[in-house]
Design a protein around this motif. Sequence first.
Motif, mmCIF file in Angstrom:
data_model
loop_
_atom_site.group_PDB
_atom_site.id
_atom_site.type_symbol
_atom_site.label_atom_id
_atom_site.label_comp_id
_atom_site.label_asym_id
_atom_site.label_seq_id
_atom_site.Cartn_x
_atom_site.Cartn_y
_atom_site.Cartn_z
ATOM 1 N N THR A 13 0.855 -1.186 0.000
ATOM 2 C CA THR A 13 0.000 0.000 0.000
ATOM 3 C C THR A 13 0.889 1.233 0.000
ATOM 4 N N LEU A 14 0.310 2.334 -0.315
ATOM 5 C CA LEU A 14 1.040 3.598 -0.343
ATOM 6 C C LEU A 14 1.584 3.932 1.042
ATOM 7 N N TYR A 15 0.838 3.672 2.087
ATOM 8 C CA TYR A 15 1.278 3.952 3.455
ATOM 9 C C TYR A 15 2.497 3.115 3.814
ATOM 10 N N GLU A 16 2.497 1.863 3.445
ATOM 11 C CA GLU A 16 3.638 1.001 3.737
ATOM 12 C C GLU A 16 4.890 1.497 3.019
ATOM 13 N N LEU A 17 4.754 1.901 1.771
ATOM 14 C CA LEU A 17 5.903 2.429 1.030
ATOM 15 C C LEU A 17 6.433 3.713 1.659
ATOM 16 N N ILE A 18 5.553 4.592 2.079
ATOM 17 C CA ILE A 18 5.975 5.855 2.710
ATOM 18 C C ILE A 18 6.694 5.579 4.023
ATOM 19 N N ILE A 19 6.192 4.637 4.814
ATOM 20 C CA ILE A 19 6.830 4.303 6.091
ATOM 21 C C ILE A 19 8.221 3.716 5.854
#
Length: 164
Positions: A13-19
């Motif tokens: 997910t986008l959140y996982e990539l950002i983290i």
Amino acid sequence: MQKIFKSNKRGFTLYELIIVMAITAVAGTLIVGFILFINNQAKRAQGYSGAMSEISALRLSVERWFSRYDNNEYEFISVGGTLTASGNNGYEYSVYLKDNAVYLEYDSGSEYGSYDSDAGCNVLSLSAQYITSVSFEYNGGTLYKCIACSDYGDTTFLLEVHVQ
């Protein structure tokens, strides 16, 4: 046509990539900061060592120079950052700081330095990359004090050579 491979996996997910990117950026910043800190400490140690080496060489050279001319044939004159031994024979030999070097002038019969035709005497030069000033104080008798300052970063070295 029928699909042979069926996948139920979704991508990140986008959140996982950002983290993951944030954690990588923080770790990279810490590692680069640590490397720069270690590099800075190594340069400071090298500068400290260089300054101490130059000041030690200056101390020994000034003591040797002073002892060579400390007799009744020479009068010592201190003007600004120059100490001059003025002889009864008309010769003068000086110690001074100029162009990142400390120069010590000796008579041409001396084993110190090499002959300089412009100066008309032997001249010994010491590297003074870290020495910022040299001054001499005359105390009325035969007592001289050589003060050498070396600034490296926020550290100031002070050498006082008392010669009698």
